[in-house]
Design a protein around this motif. Sequence first.
Motif, mmCIF file in Angstrom:
data_model
loop_
_atom_site.group_PDB
_atom_site.id
_atom_site.type_symbol
_atom_site.label_atom_id
_atom_site.label_comp_id
_atom_site.label_asym_id
_atom_site.label_seq_id
_atom_site.Cartn_x
_atom_site.Cartn_y
_atom_site.Cartn_z
ATOM 1 N N GLU A 23 36.220 45.528 -26.343
ATOM 2 C CA GLU A 23 36.152 46.899 -25.812
ATOM 3 C C GLU A 23 36.353 46.964 -24.291
ATOM 4 N N LEU A 24 36.074 45.871 -23.584
ATOM 5 C CA LEU A 24 36.245 45.866 -22.119
ATOM 6 C C LEU A 24 37.712 45.849 -21.691
ATOM 7 N N MET A 25 38.624 45.743 -22.668
ATOM 8 C CA MET A 25 40.055 45.731 -22.323
ATOM 9 C C MET A 25 40.509 47.066 -21.725
ATOM 10 N N ILE A 26 39.766 48.132 -21.992
ATOM 11 C CA ILE A 26 40.071 49.437 -21.365
ATOM 12 C C ILE A 26 39.831 49.327 -19.858
ATOM 13 N N ASP A 27 38.664 48.777 -19.503
ATOM 14 C CA ASP A 27 38.343 48.576 -18.069
ATOM 15 C C ASP A 27 39.379 47.666 -17.421
ATOM 16 N N MET B 225 41.927 48.652 -14.330
ATOM 17 C CA MET B 225 41.941 47.890 -13.069
ATOM 18 C C MET B 225 43.339 47.375 -12.739
ATOM 19 N N LEU B 226 43.994 46.826 -13.759
ATOM 20 C CA LEU B 226 45.331 46.248 -13.561
ATOM 21 C C LEU B 226 46.367 47.318 -13.238
ATOM 22 N N GLN B 227 46.237 48.479 -13.879
ATOM 23 C CA GLN B 227 47.201 49.569 -13.625
ATOM 24 C C GLN B 227 47.123 50.054 -12.181
ATOM 25 N N LYS B 228 45.900 50.001 -11.608
ATOM 26 C CA LYS B 228 45.709 50.491 -10.230
ATOM 27 C C LYS B 228 46.189 49.475 -9.186
ATOM 28 N N SER B 229 46.484 48.261 -9.628
ATOM 29 C CA SER B 229 46.871 47.207 -8.682
ATOM 30 C C SER B 229 48.248 47.486 -8.067
ATOM 31 N N LYS B 230 48.395 47.014 -6.821
ATOM 32 C CA LYS B 230 49.701 47.176 -6.157
ATOM 33 C C LYS B 230 50.643 46.048 -6.550
ATOM 34 N N LYS C 3 52.912 41.997 -10.915
ATOM 35 C CA LYS C 3 52.494 41.052 -11.956
ATOM 36 C C LYS C 3 51.259 41.565 -12.703
ATOM 37 N N LYS C 4 50.351 42.182 -11.952
ATOM 38 C CA LYS C 4 49.111 42.670 -12.570
ATOM 39 C C LYS C 4 49.379 43.915 -13.403
ATOM 40 N N ARG C 5 50.251 44.783 -12.917
ATOM 41 C CA ARG C 5 50.575 45.989 -13.697
ATOM 42 C C ARG C 5 51.274 45.591 -15.000
ATOM 43 N N ARG C 6 52.088 44.561 -14.912
ATOM 44 C CA ARG C 6 52.794 44.053 -16.107
ATOM 45 C C ARG C 6 51.761 43.526 -17.126
ATOM 46 N N LEU C 7 50.768 42.789 -16.597
ATOM 47 C CA LEU C 7 49.712 42.265 -17.467
ATOM 48 C C LEU C 7 48.937 43.414 -18.109
ATOM 49 N N GLY C 8 48.720 44.483 -17.331
ATOM 50 C CA GLY C 8 48.003 45.663 -17.844
ATOM 51 C C GLY C 8 48.672 46.236 -19.081
ATOM 52 N N LEU C 9 49.995 46.303 -19.058
ATOM 53 C CA LEU C 9 50.748 46.824 -20.209
ATOM 54 C C LEU C 9 50.575 45.896 -21.414
ATOM 55 N N GLU C 10 50.638 44.603 -21.151
ATOM 56 C CA GLU C 10 50.474 43.592 -22.214
ATOM 57 C C GLU C 10 49.079 43.709 -22.849
ATOM 58 N N VAL C 11 48.070 43.908 -21.999
ATOM 59 C CA VAL C 11 46.674 43.990 -22.451
ATOM 60 C C VAL C 11 46.475 45.174 -23.389
ATOM 61 N N ILE C 12 47.019 46.354 -23.015
ATOM 62 C CA ILE C 12 46.771 47.554 -23.829
ATOM 63 C C ILE C 12 47.584 47.526 -25.120
ATOM 64 N N PHE C 13 48.775 46.987 -25.068
ATOM 65 C CA PHE C 13 49.575 46.821 -26.297
ATOM 66 C C PHE C 13 48.837 45.885 -27.266
ATOM 67 N N ALA C 14 48.333 44.761 -26.711
ATOM 68 C CA ALA C 14 47.639 43.766 -27.546
ATOM 69 C C ALA C 14 46.391 44.359 -28.200
ATOM 70 N N LYS D 260 42.817 51.829 -33.645
ATOM 71 C CA LYS D 260 43.837 52.802 -34.064
ATOM 72 C C LYS D 260 43.557 54.219 -33.586
ATOM 73 N N GLU D 261 42.266 54.590 -33.553
ATOM 74 C CA GLU D 261 41.942 55.975 -33.174
ATOM 75 C C GLU D 261 41.176 56.038 -31.852
ATOM 76 N N ASN D 262 41.408 55.048 -31.005
ATOM 77 C CA ASN D 262 40.733 55.016 -29.707
ATOM 78 C C ASN D 262 41.540 55.842 -28.694
ATOM 79 N N VAL D 263 41.051 57.041 -28.402
ATOM 80 C CA VAL D 263 41.791 57.971 -27.523
ATOM 81 C C VAL D 263 42.002 57.362 -26.139
ATOM 82 N N LYS D 264 40.961 56.677 -25.622
ATOM 83 C CA LYS D 264 41.086 56.088 -24.272
ATOM 84 C C LYS D 264 42.232 55.090 -24.224
ATOM 85 N N ALA D 265 42.325 54.240 -25.270
ATOM 86 C CA ALA D 265 43.374 53.211 -25.290
ATOM 87 C C ALA D 265 44.756 53.853 -25.343
#
Length: 412
Positions: free
Chosen positions: A267-271, A275-280, A283-294, A302-307
């Motif tokens: 569940e901490l993958m949202i946090d 964090m990664l999306q806000k990074s400048k 590489k970190k923003r790219r990881l952020g996309l990978e994290v949320i897809f995973a 499936k029904e997690n609105v935040k995700a």
Amino acid sequence: PSHEHKLNFKNSKEACLSYIQDAMLQKQWKRAAEFLTFYIESLEKDFSRDYVNPSEMIWRIGTEILCHRSHSNMKEFNSFIEQMKTLGVKRYLKVCLEHAFHLLCNGRIDEAYQNLSVAESWRFGEQTAIQDKEMKLIRAYRGLLDYYSWSKQKNILLEHNQDGFEDLSVEQEMHSFFRKAAVNLKEIIKVPGVWDLFVKCYVDLLEFYGDHNEARQVLNEYAYNSKFPANPNAHVYLYQFLKRHGESKKSLISALKILHDIVPSHELMIDFNTMLQKSKKRKKRRLGLEVIFAALDYAGWKENVKAWSCLARQVKQIVISDKHLDWIKQEWNSRKDWWPAFHFSRYLAKRNWQENESLAYEKALVAGILLGKDCKYFKYVSHQGCKAQVKRFRILKKFVNNHKLVYLRISG
């Protein structure tokens, strides 16, 4: 006894055990108890020389039956357990631990503590390595109960302080519990293993008395020592500690990165994604996309609105900036065969729209970008949204139509 007699006896013993097992599986506790009585009686008549001490079996089966028989009382249970303690010396400490657990489950905390104290003073022959480990466990659980008493005293003290007067006797008693708990908890968490509750309690003690360095050291050791088994909770506790003490984003990210590697559905993958999306750093923003897809690969999300909101926001940013579409393409390539049925069917569109409009909106945005404007999910949800005259669905439909080339570039 003749060979034939011994064989018959062995067979009847095994048959009796299988009847006990069958009764237990069917939750027929009275029947199981009757068979166990018969089994014990037959052992008393066993004069074969190859006698194997069956005390562990009797202890485990008997405990299970007594725990489940609705009319069995604590007196009956205590009496049985005391007999079991004398049946097998090698199992004495294990039985003591189980007895303590049973007392705790029934709210008898003082009795459990007393039992553990008696077990701690027990000695038999030379101390073996196994005995040593079991004794550490006995002490550790006593440490937990000391922590529990400390915690109760702490709450009394905090209430008194709010009322504006100090209570020296409570403070002294509390400190005595702290010393006893700290010694035993510190000892057990040195042994490689999974000690979540013990670690949490020990860290709580240290933090209360302001020993943050020792607390950080304990958590680092628990999370990173290779002798300890891989344990997601160790990284969760470290992350929570770092967050509580306002540590740098870099420290927080490195703690969550390991958690992501072990449990991508945590569940901490949202946090972590936020964090990664806000990074400048790209590489970190790219990881952020990978994290949320995973994370969204798992049914529990499936029904997690935040995700879905996190994914929709990042996908939208990428599409508007027209940079890094290859990131989306790379993530989508391994999922395009199964995500449409898993997430974007017409059935799910209908259900999501009825149950949670916000979820349907976020998913429709992602579906429209990944699968184009003809995607069943996007078509159904955007149509319903426009029919209901919800402004954001009109804007969503326009956005997807304006970026229809994105779908072609992603799908390759």
